[in-house]
Write a protein that holds these residues in place. Structure first.
Motif, short mmCIF file in Angstrom:
data_model
loop_
_atom_site.label_atom_id
_atom_site.label_comp_id
_atom_site.label_asym_id
_atom_site.label_seq_id
_atom_site.Cartn_x
_atom_site.Cartn_y
_atom_site.Cartn_z
N ARG A 170 61.72 44.31 31.79
CA ARG A 170 62.10 44.78 33.25
C ARG A 170 63.36 45.42 33.16
N GLY A 171 64.25 45.42 32.09
CA GLY A 171 65.55 45.89 32.09
C GLY A 171 66.58 44.85 32.23
N TYR A 172 67.64 44.94 31.45
CA TYR A 172 68.49 44.25 31.48
C TYR A 172 69.13 43.91 32.94
N ASP A 173 69.59 45.11 33.48
CA ASP A 173 70.22 45.02 35.11
C ASP A 173 69.16 44.50 35.96
N ALA A 174 68.04 44.91 35.76
CA ALA A 174 67.02 44.42 36.85
C ALA A 174 66.53 43.02 36.77
N THR A 175 66.88 42.31 35.87
CA THR A 175 66.51 41.04 35.63
C THR A 175 67.57 39.98 35.81
N THR A 176 67.41 39.09 36.69
CA THR A 176 68.25 38.06 37.21
C THR A 176 68.29 36.63 36.40
N VAL A 177 69.38 35.98 36.52
CA VAL A 177 69.36 34.70 35.81
C VAL A 177 68.06 33.79 36.46
N THR A 178 68.01 33.95 37.89
CA THR A 178 66.94 33.33 38.29
C THR A 178 65.63 33.37 37.96
N ASP A 179 65.38 34.78 37.61
CA ASP A 179 64.09 35.52 37.22
C ASP A 179 63.72 34.65 35.91
N GLY B 26 62.48 35.59 8.42
CA GLY B 26 61.06 35.07 9.29
C GLY B 26 60.95 34.14 10.01
N GLY B 27 61.92 33.02 10.10
CA GLY B 27 62.19 32.00 11.00
C GLY B 27 61.11 31.08 10.73
N ARG B 28 61.06 30.21 11.64
CA ARG B 28 59.94 28.96 11.72
C ARG B 28 59.14 29.16 12.65
N PRO B 29 57.90 28.73 12.78
CA PRO B 29 56.87 28.97 14.10
C PRO B 29 57.56 28.33 15.19
N ASP B 30 58.42 27.31 15.17
CA ASP B 30 58.92 26.53 16.41
C ASP B 30 60.10 27.13 16.95
N ASP B 31 60.34 28.11 16.47
CA ASP B 31 61.76 28.70 16.62
C ASP B 31 61.73 30.03 17.02
N PRO B 32 61.35 30.70 18.20
CA PRO B 32 61.08 31.97 18.79
C PRO B 32 62.42 32.89 18.50
N THR B 33 63.53 32.58 18.47
CA THR B 33 64.55 33.30 18.21
C THR B 33 64.89 33.44 16.84
N ALA B 34 64.18 33.17 15.80
CA ALA B 34 64.46 33.52 14.38
C ALA B 34 63.62 34.61 13.88
N GLY B 35 64.15 35.29 12.88
CA GLY B 35 63.42 36.26 12.33
C GLY B 35 63.81 37.88 12.64
N ASP B 36 63.56 38.69 11.85
CA ASP B 36 63.99 40.08 12.14
C ASP B 36 63.54 40.96 13.30
N ARG B 37 62.30 40.29 14.09
CA ARG B 37 61.95 41.13 15.15
C ARG B 37 62.83 40.58 16.42
N PHE B 38 63.16 39.60 16.25
CA PHE B 38 63.87 39.01 17.53
C PHE B 38 65.44 39.55 17.50
N LEU B 39 65.86 39.49 16.33
CA LEU B 39 67.25 40.13 16.08
C LEU B 39 67.33 41.60 16.40
N LEU B 40 66.32 42.41 15.99
CA LEU B 40 66.22 43.65 16.25
C LEU B 40 66.32 44.02 17.89
N ALA B 41 65.19 43.10 18.48
CA ALA B 41 65.22 43.44 20.00
C ALA B 41 66.40 42.95 20.68
N ARG B 42 67.35 41.98 20.23
CA ARG B 42 68.50 41.76 20.87
C ARG B 42 69.65 42.97 20.73
N LEU B 43 69.41 43.65 19.35
CA LEU B 43 70.51 44.71 18.92
C LEU B 43 70.12 45.95 19.85
N ARG B 44 68.83 46.20 20.00
CA ARG B 44 68.63 47.41 20.66
C ARG B 44 69.31 47.09 22.04
N LEU B 45 69.21 45.62 22.69
CA LEU B 45 69.69 45.71 24.09
C LEU B 45 71.07 45.72 24.15
#
Length: 209
Positions: A31-40, A103-122
């Motif tokens: 949705r975009g960072y600015d368009a997404t609220t904490v309530t969302d 690569g992270g663990r299956p129970d950790d959605p914040t681990a691994g290179d794809r999540f880090l890459l998404a954060r970095l792009r933001l």
């Protein structure tokens, strides 16, 4: 028994924190960072906005929070103090990156290179996050100095440690930007090592294989 309850509470807290952060990053991308609220984010996570703020005091923290500082500090504290500052700090940065992108663990959605890459792009694309990222940069620099302990206890030693940490973090930032531009196709630990070696000499740190 009390210790078990405390451990379970800490585990549940960590799981909730990871779930909220993973959903937040996904919504920011969709949705975009600015368009997404904490309530969302709270509604998507099935929690109250107060719960989100309890885990992440600011909206920026939903993207910027990670375990890099503690990982770097652990590696620096465990390294031989006989090593040159740049090698000690640089090796810790490379090792922490390997853990975060591993690569992270299956129970950790914040681990691994794809999540880090998404954060970095933001971080790169959002002005508010770029400003806060600079604050995190200074905080990590101080974490590194603190982890050096007695090796940075005297004023002159602390000055050298801050200079070395700042220079190493600048090299790491260059590697992170390149990694994002490359869509994560090159392994991040190796890119950080290459950037450090380019800045400080070919044997500044060992390039991961």
């Amino acid at each position: 028994m009390a210790g078990q309850h405390s451990t379970l509470r800490a585990q549940r807290r960590a799981e909730t924190q990871r779930m909220i952060q993973a959903l937040a990053v996904r919504l920011f991308i969709e949705r975009g960072y600015d368009a997404t609220t904490v309530t969302d984010i709270a509604e998507a996570a099935g929690v109250s906005p107060m719960t989100v703020y309890r885990h992440f005091p600011t909206k920026e923290d939903l993207v910027l929070f990670d375990q890099n500082g503690p990982l770097v500090a652990e590696r620096i504290a465990a390294a031989s103090p006989a090593q040159p500052l740049v090698r000690r700090i640089g090796t810790a940065l490379v090792g922490a990156a390997a853990t975060l992108t591993g690569g992270g663990r299956p129970d950790d959605p914040t681990a691994g290179d794809r999540f880090l890459l998404a954060r970095l792009r933001l971080m790169i694309s959002t002005p508010a996050l770029r400003a806060r990222h600079l604050d995190n940069h200074y905080a990590l620099q101080q974490t590194i100095v603190d982890a050096l302990g007695n090796d940075a206890a005297e004023p002159d030693a602390a000055f050298r440690a801050r200079a070395a940490a700042g220079a190493c973090l600048a090299a790491m930032h260059t590697a992170l930007v390149r990694w994002a531009e490359d869509d994560g196709r090159t392994e991040l630990p190796g890119l950080i090592a290459q950037a450090l070696n380019a800045a400080f000499g070919t044997d500044a740190v060992e390039t991961p294989r």
